[in-house]
Design a protein around this motif. Structure first.
Motif, mmCIF file in Angstrom:
data_model
loop_
_atom_site.group_PDB
_atom_site.id
_atom_site.type_symbol
_atom_site.label_atom_id
_atom_site.label_comp_id
_atom_site.label_asym_id
_atom_site.label_seq_id
_atom_site.Cartn_x
_atom_site.Cartn_y
_atom_site.Cartn_z
ATOM 1 N N LEU A 212 0.824 -1.217 0.000
ATOM 2 C CA LEU A 212 0.000 0.000 0.000
ATOM 3 C C LEU A 212 0.852 1.258 0.000
ATOM 4 O O LEU A 212 0.480 2.287 -0.561
ATOM 5 N N GLU A 213 1.981 1.209 0.623
ATOM 6 C CA GLU A 213 2.854 2.386 0.660
ATOM 7 C C GLU A 213 3.321 2.738 -0.751
ATOM 8 O O GLU A 213 3.324 3.913 -1.150
ATOM 9 N N GLY A 214 3.612 1.773 -1.571
ATOM 10 C CA GLY A 214 4.029 2.037 -2.945
ATOM 11 C C GLY A 214 2.897 2.639 -3.785
ATOM 12 O O GLY A 214 3.117 3.521 -4.614
ATOM 13 N N VAL A 215 1.673 2.157 -3.523
ATOM 14 C CA VAL A 215 0.520 2.692 -4.266
ATOM 15 C C VAL A 215 0.295 4.150 -3.930
ATOM 16 O O VAL A 215 0.056 4.990 -4.809
ATOM 17 N N VAL A 216 0.365 4.501 -2.646
ATOM 18 C CA VAL A 216 0.170 5.896 -2.224
ATOM 19 C C VAL A 216 1.246 6.797 -2.823
ATOM 20 O O VAL A 216 0.967 7.895 -3.338
ATOM 21 N N GLN A 217 2.468 6.358 -2.768
ATOM 22 C CA GLN A 217 3.557 7.163 -3.313
ATOM 23 C C GLN A 217 3.408 7.352 -4.831
ATOM 24 O O GLN A 217 3.630 8.441 -5.361
ATOM 25 N N GLN A 218 3.004 6.288 -5.528
ATOM 26 C CA GLN A 218 2.816 6.395 -6.972
ATOM 27 C C GLN A 218 1.684 7.361 -7.315
ATOM 28 O O GLN A 218 1.762 8.146 -8.252
ATOM 29 N N PHE A 219 0.591 7.280 -6.512
ATOM 30 C CA PHE A 219 -0.535 8.194 -6.726
ATOM 31 C C PHE A 219 -0.096 9.644 -6.540
ATOM 32 O O PHE A 219 -0.466 10.529 -7.326
ATOM 33 N N ARG B 34 2.939 10.856 -6.857
ATOM 34 C CA ARG B 34 3.816 11.256 -7.963
ATOM 35 C C ARG B 34 2.998 11.572 -9.229
ATOM 36 O O ARG B 34 3.248 12.556 -9.910
ATOM 37 N N ASP B 35 2.008 10.716 -9.550
ATOM 38 C CA ASP B 35 1.193 10.951 -10.735
ATOM 39 C C ASP B 35 0.389 12.241 -10.620
ATOM 40 O O ASP B 35 0.217 12.989 -11.604
ATOM 41 N N TYR B 36 -0.117 12.519 -9.443
ATOM 42 C CA TYR B 36 -0.901 13.738 -9.233
ATOM 43 C C TYR B 36 -0.046 14.979 -9.460
ATOM 44 O O TYR B 36 -0.454 15.923 -10.159
ATOM 45 N N LEU B 37 1.143 14.967 -8.868
ATOM 46 C CA LEU B 37 2.041 16.112 -9.051
ATOM 47 C C LEU B 37 2.460 16.266 -10.511
ATOM 48 O O LEU B 37 2.576 17.379 -11.035
ATOM 49 N N LYS B 38 2.662 15.132 -11.183
ATOM 50 C CA LYS B 38 3.042 15.187 -12.596
ATOM 51 C C LYS B 38 1.922 15.788 -13.445
ATOM 52 O O LYS B 38 2.166 16.607 -14.332
ATOM 53 N N ASP B 39 0.672 15.404 -13.157
ATOM 54 C CA ASP B 39 -0.465 15.952 -13.902
ATOM 55 C C ASP B 39 -0.606 17.450 -13.659
ATOM 56 O O ASP B 39 -0.914 18.214 -14.591
ATOM 57 N N ARG B 40 -0.392 17.878 -12.421
ATOM 58 C CA ARG B 40 -0.507 19.302 -12.128
ATOM 59 C C ARG B 40 0.560 20.104 -12.862
ATOM 60 O O ARG B 40 0.278 21.182 -13.416
ATOM 61 N N ARG B 41 1.785 19.573 -12.884
ATOM 62 C CA ARG B 41 2.854 20.277 -13.616
ATOM 63 C C ARG B 41 2.541 20.328 -15.105
ATOM 64 O O ARG B 41 2.742 21.344 -15.759
ATOM 65 N N SER B 42 2.063 19.201 -15.665
ATOM 66 C CA SER B 42 1.726 19.172 -17.081
ATOM 67 C C SER B 42 0.610 20.152 -17.398
ATOM 68 O O SER B 42 0.635 20.859 -18.419
#
Length: 339
Positions: free
Chosen positions: A36-43, A45-53
């Motif tokens: 679960l820790e990996g899933v939260v971290q990936q989420f 990272r993806d959220y921050l990437k979408d915001r930057r994009s």
């Protein structure tokens, strides 16, 4: 009654109280390295990437609109200005391209403006009209012809017409105002005539059972209506008007060409000829192109283009169908043209 019942502490034995419910134990914290820790971290990272994009795209479109606005304003400011700035003795070039009509590159408004600028420039030794046009409006062509002759007399400068592919009808109406006409041996020259084209839908309407309702105030107000039968009276009237405009055209050609014109029965019939035959018939003077005229005739090899340029707004308007709409209207209504 039992005497023991009155003794202290000798009453009935009380029932035991119910036990308190046991509280649920907290969920154990996932140990380090839990999935679960990996899933939260990936989420995250993806959220921050979408915001930057999203920010990058928003910034990109802002700059894009700014750039388009800048180009649009620049086009408005530079509209109808000469492409080059005269620096010394030179040959002034004005292009006559496409249909000669209102709101085209070869309109009288555009061409007259360029002619005035070229004639008034002291560095312009002579003016060359480079023509590639099938003709167009007799009114627009007549305005340009009149202005050329007026400016020639006012400024004492010569005008030369150079034919590229086509110099027909209304374009030739303009060309005869020049002092000399040069052409390629394979160019198309002539077509001295007048036409009025359109369509008639009466037969088609009868076939499909369509009734035309036209109300007019004035006996001849519905003349040339494409959905009404054509009367002989209206046909004769229209033909007389075309013949009159044709006579005006013939006079302009004779005045411009003078004794150089070798008139034949076909000269004013609407036929056209290649450049070599046009020279033989006096419709043109010599074979030659723009560079030849500038170098050998005018003796000013530097060529400066005075042709007005369309701005961005005008191009966009045409691209979105303004010209197509106007052409459709002309096709339905019928338009007098030299072409």
């Amino acid at each position: 009654m039992n005497p023991q019942d009155d003794l202290p502490g000798s009453g009935p034995t009380p029932e035991p109280l119910p036990a308190a419910p046991a509280t649920a134990a907290p969920a154990p914290t996932p140990p380090l390295g839990h999935p679960l820790e990996g899933v939260v971290q990936q989420f995250a990272r993806d959220y921050l990437k979408d915001r930057r994009s999203e920010r990058r795209w928003r910034l990109f479109f802002r700059w894009l609109w700014f750039g388009l606005l800048f180009v649009f304003v620049l086009g408005l400011v530079s509209a109808r200005k000469a492409a080059n700035v005269p620096t010394g003795p030179h040959t002034a070039l004005i292009e006559v391209r496409g249909e000669i009509a209102v709101d085209t590159e070869a309109s009288a408004e555009h061409l007259v403006s360029a002619l005035k600028t070229a004639f008034e420039d002291n560095g312009a030794q002579a003016i060359v009209l480079r023509i590639n046009s099938p003709g167009g409006s007799p009114v627009q062509a007549g305005i340009v012809n009149d202005e050329i002759r007026r400016l020639k007399a006012l400024h004492k400068k010569k005008v030369y017409a150079v034919v590229e592919e086509v110099c027909a009808s209304g374009a030739y109406y303009i060309a005869v105002a020049a002092d000399e006409i040069y052409t390629d041996k394979a160019s198309i020259v002539g077509s001295i005539g007048v036409l009025m084209d359109g369509f008639g839908f009466v037969g088609a309407m009868q076939k499909f059972g369509i009734e035309r309702r036209l109300y007019t105030a004035g006996e001849n107000k519905g003349i040339n209506d494409p959905f009404s039968p054509e009367s002989e009276k209206h046909r004769a009237y229209t033909q007389a008007m075309l013949d009159q405009i044709h006579k005006q055209f013939i006079k302009v050609v004779k005045d411009g060409r003078g004794k150089r014109l070798k008139e034949t029965p076909d000269t004013f019939s609407g036929l056209y000829w290649n450049g070599e035959d046009a020279v033989k018939q006096g419709l043109a003077d010599k074979l030659g192109n723009l560079d030849y005229v500038a170098r050998e005739v005018i003796r000013a090899e530097e060529i400066i283009d005075y042709t007005p340029k369309e701005n961005i707004a005008e191009r966009l308007a045409k691209r979105f169908g303004a010209s197509i709409g106007a052409g459709a209207v002309r096709a339905l209504q019928g338009t007098i043209a030299l072409r």
